[in-house]
Write an enzyme that holds these catalytic residues in place. Structure first.
Site, PDB file in Angstrom:
ATOM      1  N   ASP A   1      -5.073  20.642 -39.925  1.00 36.11           N
ATOM      2  CA  ASP A   1      -4.502  21.202 -41.253  1.00 36.11           C
ATOM      3  C   ASP A   1      -4.593  22.923 -41.269  1.00 36.11           C
ATOM      4  O   ASP A   1      -4.018  23.486 -42.055  1.00 36.11           O
ATOM      5  CB  ASP A   1      -5.421  20.803 -42.228  1.00 36.11           C
ATOM      6  CG  ASP A   1      -5.509  19.378 -42.677  1.00 36.11           C
ATOM      7  OD1 ASP A   1      -4.484  18.768 -42.368  1.00 36.11           O
ATOM      8  OD2 ASP A   1      -6.588  19.085 -43.141  1.00 36.11           O
TER       9      ASP A   1
ATOM     10  N   ARG B   1       1.048  10.846 -51.243  1.00 29.09           N
ATOM     11  CA  ARG B   1      -0.160  11.473 -51.106  1.00 29.09           C
ATOM     12  C   ARG B   1      -1.334  10.963 -51.559  1.00 29.09           C
ATOM     13  O   ARG B   1      -1.359   9.646 -52.130  1.00 29.09           O
ATOM     14  CB  ARG B   1       0.249  12.948 -52.259  1.00 29.09           C
ATOM     15  CG  ARG B   1       1.249  13.949 -51.852  1.00 29.09           C
ATOM     16  CD  ARG B   1       0.627  14.816 -50.637  1.00 29.09           C
ATOM     17  NE  ARG B   1      -0.765  15.015 -50.827  1.00 29.09           N
ATOM     18  CZ  ARG B   1      -1.192  15.847 -51.649  1.00 29.09           C
ATOM     19  NH1 ARG B   1      -0.121  16.666 -52.461  1.00 29.09           N
ATOM     20  NH2 ARG B   1      -2.285  16.431 -51.810  1.00 29.09           N
ATOM     21  N   GLY B   2      -2.646  11.807 -51.561  1.00 30.20           N
ATOM     22  CA  GLY B   2      -3.818  11.306 -52.045  1.00 30.20           C
ATOM     23  C   GLY B   2      -4.836  11.110 -50.971  1.00 30.20           C
ATOM     24  O   GLY B   2      -4.389  11.213 -49.786  1.00 30.20           O
TER      25      GLY B   2
ATOM     26  N   THR C   1      -7.233   6.308 -51.778  1.00 33.09           N
ATOM     27  CA  THR C   1      -6.076   6.314 -52.584  1.00 33.09           C
ATOM     28  C   THR C   1      -4.724   5.976 -51.874  1.00 33.09           C
ATOM     29  O   THR C   1      -4.289   4.806 -52.530  1.00 33.09           O
ATOM     30  CB  THR C   1      -5.787   7.766 -53.432  1.00 33.09           C
ATOM     31  OG1 THR C   1      -7.011   8.297 -54.074  1.00 33.09           O
ATOM     32  CG2 THR C   1      -4.553   7.747 -54.352  1.00 33.09           C
ATOM     33  N   ARG C   2      -4.568   6.239 -50.968  1.00 36.76           N
ATOM     34  CA  ARG C   2      -3.284   5.730 -50.293  1.00 36.76           C
ATOM     35  C   ARG C   2      -3.268   4.331 -49.751  1.00 36.76           C
ATOM     36  O   ARG C   2      -2.495   3.456 -49.953  1.00 36.76           O
ATOM     37  CB  ARG C   2      -2.857   6.593 -48.982  1.00 36.76           C
ATOM     38  CG  ARG C   2      -2.309   7.951 -49.378  1.00 36.76           C
ATOM     39  CD  ARG C   2      -1.944   8.881 -48.421  1.00 36.76           C
ATOM     40  NE  ARG C   2      -3.019   9.547 -47.613  1.00 36.76           N
ATOM     41  CZ  ARG C   2      -3.037  10.656 -46.762  1.00 36.76           C
ATOM     42  NH1 ARG C   2      -1.926  10.537 -46.065  1.00 36.76           N
ATOM     43  NH2 ARG C   2      -4.025  11.666 -46.519  1.00 36.76           N
TER      44      ARG C   2
ATOM     45  N   CYS D   1       3.349  23.602 -40.748  1.00 34.53           N
ATOM     46  CA  CYS D   1       3.228  22.113 -40.823  1.00 34.53           C
ATOM     47  C   CYS D   1       4.212  21.627 -41.927  1.00 34.53           C
ATOM     48  O   CYS D   1       4.053  20.403 -42.209  1.00 34.53           O
ATOM     49  CB  CYS D   1       1.600  21.661 -41.632  1.00 34.53           C
ATOM     50  SG  CYS D   1       1.246  22.936 -42.922  1.00 34.53           S
TER      51      CYS D   1
END
Length: 305
Positions: A79, A144-145, A149-150, A237
């Site tokens: 990240d 996303r998430g 969540t995913r 990214c």
């Protein structure tokens, strides 16, 4: 007492505890407080590529360290931007674990078994480009998430399959959900994938000295090469860029790929680094990147910058 800032997701907190465990093994009287932070990116469903990229996840944590609110930040290295903010430094990487991407699916055994037109969820342009270069019939859509969540989106049928970083699943004890690990010959990982990075102020001499004791030098060498490739290419990214370095018989094999997000054009290059010097390594890496650009990479870069 040292204040450690991290995102508040389950994975981020697990990674922070791994860092604390590593530090206390070499510094038994290490006193700390964990400060979970909800970042702006945690509150939006906007695709990462349209909202500043993955570096948006770490910017607020870095600001917390620079301001003195915290002393140490814990990140997933993939990240992080290759150029750090002035005053900050990465003193240590924990040993790299699973670098591969993992495919999760409720109904099928793996990538090759997905039916024509299957919907695959991923938040990564890099994964999308490489997946579509292998299976151009797939429908790759943003997802996303956080990890939970995913996975819930997969279970409720939003996707036929989901692609996530294998390391995160391993750290959360969710490896049993993996249908197939995608080999690095199929999908090259993101720069720094599978690595936890620590970031602190360059001026904090005592902390730097202590954190050096937990730095994994093999991981550090691989990650230096990967981050250097991204830096040379002017990457970020929001590029469909994969790069992976692995030690083989004393040499470091560095592979890089760059492609259009629809998978229609992919270019690959590789090189070997000997254990010589950083200066020599940089020359070899620059030559590899130049070959990549000359074989079609320049055109692809232009489309995403």
């Amino acid at each position: 007492m040292y204040r450690i800032v991290t995102r508040q997701s389950k994975l981020a907190l697990r990674q922070t505890q791994m860092v604390v465990d590593a530090i206390t093994r070499v510094w038994p009287d290490f006193s700390y407080q964990i400060l979970p932070m909800k970042t702006m990116m945690d509150d939006t469903e906007i695709p990462i590529s349209l909202n500043g990229g993955k570096v948006s996840f770490v910017k607020e944590l870095e600001e917390a360290v620079l301001s003195g609110f915290a002393d140490l930040a814990v990140h997933s290295l993939k990240d992080m931007a290759c150029k750090l903010q002035d005053g900050l430094v990465i003193p240590a990487f924990l040993p790299r674990i699973e670098p591969r991407d993992a495919l999760l699916t409720e109904e099928f055994s793996g990538l090759s078994s997905l039916p024509q037109g299957a919907i695959v969820g991923t938040s990564s342009l890099r994964r999308a480009s490489q997946l579509l270069s292998i299976r151009p019939d797939l429908q790759v859509v943003p997802c996303r998430g956080n990890v939970d969540t995913r996975i819930q989106k997969l279970k409720r049928g939003d996707f036929s399959a989901l692609v996530l970083a294998g390391a995160g699943l391993e750290r959360l004890n969710l490896s049993h959900l993996v249908g197939e690990y995608l080999s690095t010959d199929q999908i090259l990982p993101a720069c720094g994938q599978g690595v936890i990075a620590l970031e602190c102020r360059r001026s904090d001499a005592i902390l730097l000295e202590k954190l050096a004791l937990i730095h994994d030098h093999s991981t550090g060498r691989s990650c230096y090469a990967e981050r250097k490739v991204v830096e040379i290419l002017g990457g970020h990214c929001q590029l469909p860029l994969g790069v992976f370095a692995k030690e083989i018989e004393g040499k470091l094999l560095v592979r890089v790929c760059l492609g259009h997000v629809d998978g229609t054009q992919m270019v690959y290059e590789s090189c070997y680094l000997d254990k010589n010097s950083m200066e020599r390594d940089n020359v070899v890496l620059e030559a590899m990147c130049q070959r990549l650009l000359e074989s079609g990479g320049a055109e692809i870069l232009h489309a995403y910058t």
